[in-house]
Design a protein around this motif. Structure first.
Motif, PDB file in Angstrom:
ATOM      1  N   TYR A 273      -6.756 -11.356   0.924  1.00 23.76           N
ATOM      2  CA  TYR A 273      -6.143 -10.386   0.035  1.00 23.76           C
ATOM      3  C   TYR A 273      -5.153 -11.125  -0.835  1.00 23.76           C
ATOM      4  CZ  TYR A 273      -2.529  -6.916  -1.053  1.00 23.76           C
ATOM      5  OH  TYR A 273      -1.600  -6.145  -1.684  1.00 23.76           O
TER       6      TYR A 273
ATOM      7  N   HIS B 235      -0.935   4.521  -1.754  1.00 31.71           N
ATOM      8  CA  HIS B 235      -2.338   4.545  -1.355  1.00 31.71           C
ATOM      9  C   HIS B 235      -2.486   4.741   0.141  1.00 31.71           C
ATOM     10  CE1 HIS B 235      -2.919   1.921  -5.085  1.00 31.71           C
ATOM     11  NE2 HIS B 235      -3.447   3.091  -5.347  1.00 31.71           N
TER      12      HIS B 235
ATOM     13  N   LEU C 219      -4.887   3.914   2.758  1.00 30.25           N
ATOM     14  CA  LEU C 219      -5.990   2.964   2.810  1.00 30.25           C
ATOM     15  C   LEU C 219      -7.051   3.377   3.821  1.00 30.25           C
ATOM     16  CD1 LEU C 219      -4.029  -0.395   2.677  1.00 30.25           C
ATOM     17  CD2 LEU C 219      -5.227   0.760   0.829  1.00 30.25           C
ATOM     18  N   PRO C 220      -8.315   3.444   3.391  1.00 27.33           N
ATOM     19  CA  PRO C 220      -9.389   3.718   4.343  1.00 27.33           C
ATOM     20  C   PRO C 220      -9.671   2.490   5.195  1.00 27.33           C
ATOM     21  CG  PRO C 220     -10.296   3.429   2.149  1.00 27.33           C
ATOM     22  CD  PRO C 220      -8.792   3.362   2.024  1.00 27.33           C
ATOM     23  N   ARG C 221     -10.279   2.710   6.329  1.00 29.22           N
ATOM     24  CA  ARG C 221     -10.535   1.648   7.302  1.00 29.22           C
ATOM     25  C   ARG C 221     -11.333   0.484   6.702  1.00 29.22           C
ATOM     26  NH1 ARG C 221     -10.268   0.930  12.913  1.00 29.22           N
ATOM     27  NH2 ARG C 221     -10.987  -1.185  13.217  1.00 29.22           N
ATOM     28  N   ASN C 222     -12.378   0.792   5.919  1.00 27.62           N
ATOM     29  CA  ASN C 222     -13.209  -0.295   5.381  1.00 27.62           C
ATOM     30  C   ASN C 222     -12.430  -1.185   4.419  1.00 27.62           C
ATOM     31  OD1 ASN C 222     -13.106   1.653   3.384  1.00 27.62           O
ATOM     32  ND2 ASN C 222     -15.234   1.391   2.751  1.00 27.62           N
ATOM     33  N   THR C 223     -11.528  -0.629   3.663  1.00 27.48           N
ATOM     34  CA  THR C 223     -10.714  -1.419   2.740  1.00 27.48           C
ATOM     35  C   THR C 223      -9.788  -2.358   3.511  1.00 27.48           C
ATOM     36  OG1 THR C 223     -10.762   0.339   1.094  1.00 27.48           O
ATOM     37  CG2 THR C 223      -9.007  -1.290   0.869  1.00 27.48           C
ATOM     38  N   VAL C 224      -9.159  -1.835   4.544  1.00 27.29           N
ATOM     39  CA  VAL C 224      -8.251  -2.646   5.354  1.00 27.29           C
ATOM     40  C   VAL C 224      -9.024  -3.756   6.057  1.00 27.29           C
ATOM     41  CG1 VAL C 224      -6.685  -2.644   7.335  1.00 27.29           C
ATOM     42  CG2 VAL C 224      -6.595  -0.782   5.674  1.00 27.29           C
ATOM     43  N   SER C 225     -10.144  -3.420   6.661  1.00 32.87           N
ATOM     44  CA  SER C 225     -10.940  -4.428   7.370  1.00 32.87           C
ATOM     45  C   SER C 225     -11.404  -5.530   6.432  1.00 32.87           C
ATOM     46  CB  SER C 225     -12.156  -3.776   8.031  1.00 32.87           C
ATOM     47  OG  SER C 225     -11.735  -2.885   9.025  1.00 32.87           O
ATOM     48  N   ARG C 226     -11.829  -5.147   5.240  1.00 34.75           N
ATOM     49  CA  ARG C 226     -12.283  -6.134   4.254  1.00 34.75           C
ATOM     50  C   ARG C 226     -11.129  -7.044   3.841  1.00 34.75           C
ATOM     51  NH1 ARG C 226     -13.492  -3.067   0.049  1.00 34.75           N
ATOM     52  NH2 ARG C 226     -15.158  -2.117   1.222  1.00 34.75           N
ATOM     53  N   ALA C 227      -9.964  -6.465   3.594  1.00 35.30           N
ATOM     54  CA  ALA C 227      -8.811  -7.267   3.184  1.00 35.30           C
ATOM     55  C   ALA C 227      -8.374  -8.233   4.278  1.00 35.30           C
ATOM     56  CB  ALA C 227      -7.653  -6.347   2.799  1.00 35.30           C
TER      57      ALA C 227
ATOM     58  N   ALA D 155       0.834  -1.207   0.000  1.00 31.85           N
ATOM     59  CA  ALA D 155       0.000   0.000   0.000  1.00 31.85           C
ATOM     60  C   ALA D 155       0.865   1.252   0.000  1.00 31.85           C
ATOM     61  CB  ALA D 155      -0.931   0.007   1.203  1.00 31.85           C
TER      62      ALA D 155
END
Length: 110
Positions: free
Chosen positions: A107, A92, A94-102, A87
């Motif tokens: 990933y 980039h 990274l927003p919180r939702n992207t990190v949590s999803r990954a 990242a």
């Protein structure tokens, strides 16, 4: 050994020979996610510096604590380091939702 294409999501409650209850595991996962969010910020700040120091520490007490935190969260510390480095190198924040999803869904990990 065949390398996995995707990192395994944290779905096991057994970590380091100890059972980690689901609410506690999710708390540890949230701490790891916030550390990644802070480390990938584009603007220099004390939070970014501290988060990068935690994630990229190698051979001290901080590294041991980070490894234990990742273990409790059900994450491989090396995966978190590679994910964060990618990242940062891609530029980039990274927003919180992207990190949590990954972290929860997996990933693509080269």
């Amino acid at each position: 050994l065949k390398q996995k294409k995707y990192a395994d999501p944290p779905n096991s409650l057994e970590h380091g020979g100890r059972r980690v209850a689901e609410p506690e595991r999710l708390l540890y996962l949230a701490v790891v996610a916030q550390t990644i969010v802070d480390a990938t910020q584009l603007k220099a700040s004390k939070w970014r510096t501290q988060a990068r120091g935690i994630i990229f520490s190698v051979a001290d007490v901080t590294a041991e604590h980070f490894a234990l935190l990742c273990d409790y969260a059900g994450m491989e510390p090396g995966f978190v380091v590679r994910f964060t480095k990618k990242a940062i190198s891609d530029g980039h924040a990274l927003p919180r939702n992207t990190v949590s999803r990954a972290l929860t869904l997996g990933y693509e990990d080269e």
